[in-house]
Design an enzyme around this catalytic site. Structure first.
Site, mmCIF file in Angstrom:
data_model
loop_
_atom_site.group_PDB
_atom_site.id
_atom_site.type_symbol
_atom_site.label_atom_id
_atom_site.label_comp_id
_atom_site.label_asym_id
_atom_site.label_seq_id
_atom_site.Cartn_x
_atom_site.Cartn_y
_atom_site.Cartn_z
ATOM 1 N N TYR A 155 0.818 -1.218 0.000
ATOM 2 C CA TYR A 155 0.000 0.000 0.000
ATOM 3 C C TYR A 155 0.858 1.277 0.000
ATOM 4 O O TYR A 155 0.751 2.081 -0.927
ATOM 5 C CB TYR A 155 -1.018 0.017 1.144
ATOM 6 C CG TYR A 155 -1.839 1.288 1.147
ATOM 7 C CD1 TYR A 155 -2.705 1.578 0.092
ATOM 8 C CD2 TYR A 155 -1.724 2.227 2.171
ATOM 9 C CE1 TYR A 155 -3.436 2.759 0.056
ATOM 10 C CE2 TYR A 155 -2.457 3.406 2.147
ATOM 11 C CZ TYR A 155 -3.304 3.662 1.088
ATOM 12 O OH TYR A 155 -4.015 4.848 1.056
ATOM 13 N N LYS A 159 1.391 3.694 -3.418
ATOM 14 C CA LYS A 159 0.923 5.083 -3.360
ATOM 15 C C LYS A 159 2.082 6.065 -3.547
ATOM 16 O O LYS A 159 1.924 7.109 -4.192
ATOM 17 C CB LYS A 159 0.200 5.353 -2.035
ATOM 18 C CG LYS A 159 -1.113 4.617 -1.856
ATOM 19 C CD LYS A 159 -2.197 5.079 -2.815
ATOM 20 C CE LYS A 159 -2.860 6.360 -2.421
ATOM 21 N NZ LYS A 159 -3.993 6.727 -3.291
#
Length: 373
Positions: A155, A159
């Site tokens: 994650y 990102k």
């Protein structure tokens, strides 16, 4: 730019819905294209009520489908890219996370260049900045501190790379000879009615006599209300459309928080649920260092079993670090460049969120009542 249109990805999500609700009030806006993988029936009805204000087109499809994304961008004046997969427990395979969060963003940027869409606003996260260690104290950090996550967890890593791609695309030449201008917003931990995390904590507590899970009592965070994050997106859009403000914003990222008191995640959950009789677990918890190394052992077990079995640990080092760090941010740069001031006070945000928690409790009790009769 009279008669402009805007595409919002992740429009059916926790934040995306709020962006749509505020966006339809914008002057001169002719069409909002709301894009998501799938829209739940209740949300379709809510969005249909907004049709009286502006043309609202719902687009269901995959962010990785290049032809679908090209069609979605055609004739659009701006894109707000709020779609992503959030996963703090590494439940979702890494390849899927990277494909949606990074590749999907790259596909969307390319589609904007081809369709000559001049404005691109990206919903990033403070996780691209860290925290990297629970021992490190970061208070009222700002954009000039150049913080960057060192985690390789899917994650924050996906990102970070996606945000980098968005900011690097600022200044790209568009097919019609124009220029693409981009910026990114990094909200702190988002709470509010509809929060999937808060819903999970409430569900756990309801199964445990109203005792909230406590694993973040030593953290200090500055949570941000979902309505204020949505408002920051609207202000970024206005600023990038304003020839005077735009040059200061192009290629920049902004931390987005509000005036919610700095507190631990545990205390935030308690403050939003105590009206309904929820309480914090008073039992002793393990020291953070021990929990951290237990997380490491669980990760090793998961790795060793991976050729034969997909074991999902209940926590990992990244989650332990995130949940137990002093990690707060200032929104002064957004205030200066975007004119950002929180739309909702802490009291209003707490009131709205608490009322929603009450509806969850009511649903649960009604469900139990149905089962017993």
């Amino acid at each position: 730019m009279a008669g402009w249109s805007c595409l919002v990805t992740g429009a059916g999500g926790f934040l995306g819905q709020r962006i749509i609700q505020l966006l339809v009030e914008e002057k001169g806006l002719q069409e909002v294209r709301a894009l998501d993988r799938v829209f739940r029936p209740g949300l379709r009805e809510e969005f249909s009520k907004l049709q009286s204000k502006v043309k609202l087109t719902l687009l269901e499809g995959d962010i990785q489908d290049e032809q679908f994304i090209k069609r979605a961008c055609q004739g659009t004046s701006a894109v707000i890219h709020a779609a992503s997969i959030i996963d703090v427990l590494n439940v979702i395979p890494r390849e899927i996370m990277m494909n949606v969060n990074l590749k999907g963003t790259q596909i969307l940027l390319e589609a904007c260049a081809q369709a000559s869409v001049p404005i691109f606003i990206y919903t990033s996260t403070i996780e691209v900045a860290g925290p990297n260690s629970y021992r490190e104290v970061i208070q009222n950090a700002c954009e000039e501190d150049h913080l960057e996550t060192t985690w390789s967890a899917a994650y924050p890593y996906s990102k970070k790379l996606a945000e980098r791609a968005v900011l690097a695309a600022n200044g790209w030449a568009l097919k019609d000879g124009g220029t693409l201008y981009t910026c990114a917003l990094r909200p702190t931990y988002i709470y509010g009615e509809g929060s999937p995390f808060l819903r999970g904590f409430v569900d756990q507590a309801l199964k445990n006599n109203g005792i909230l899970p406590h694993n973040s009592k030593l953290s200090i965070a500055n949570p941000v209300y979902v309505g204020n994050v949505a408002w920051a997106h609207i202000l970024a859009l206005r600023a990038l459309r304003d020839p005077e403000k735009a040059p200061n914003i192009q290629g920049q990222f902004y931390y987005i928080s509000d005036d919610t008191p700095h507190q631990s995640y545990d205390h935030l959950n308690y403050n939003l649920t105590k009206e309904w009789g929820f309480c914090l677990d008073s039992r002793m918890s393990l020291p953070i260092w021990l929990t951290y190394w237990l997380g490491f052992l669980l990760e090793m077990v998961s790795f060793l079993l991976s050729p034969f079995y997909r074991y999902r640990p209940p926590f990992n080092r990244h989650l332990v670090t995130m949940s137990n760090s002093v990690f707060t941010f200032s929104y002064k740069k957004a205030q200066r460049d975007l004119g950002y001031e929180p739309l909702f006070s802490w009291e209003k945000a707490k009131q709205k969120t608490t009322a929603w928690v009450g509806s969850l409790v009511g649903q649960r009790k009604a469900g139990l009542g149905t089962k017993t009769h």
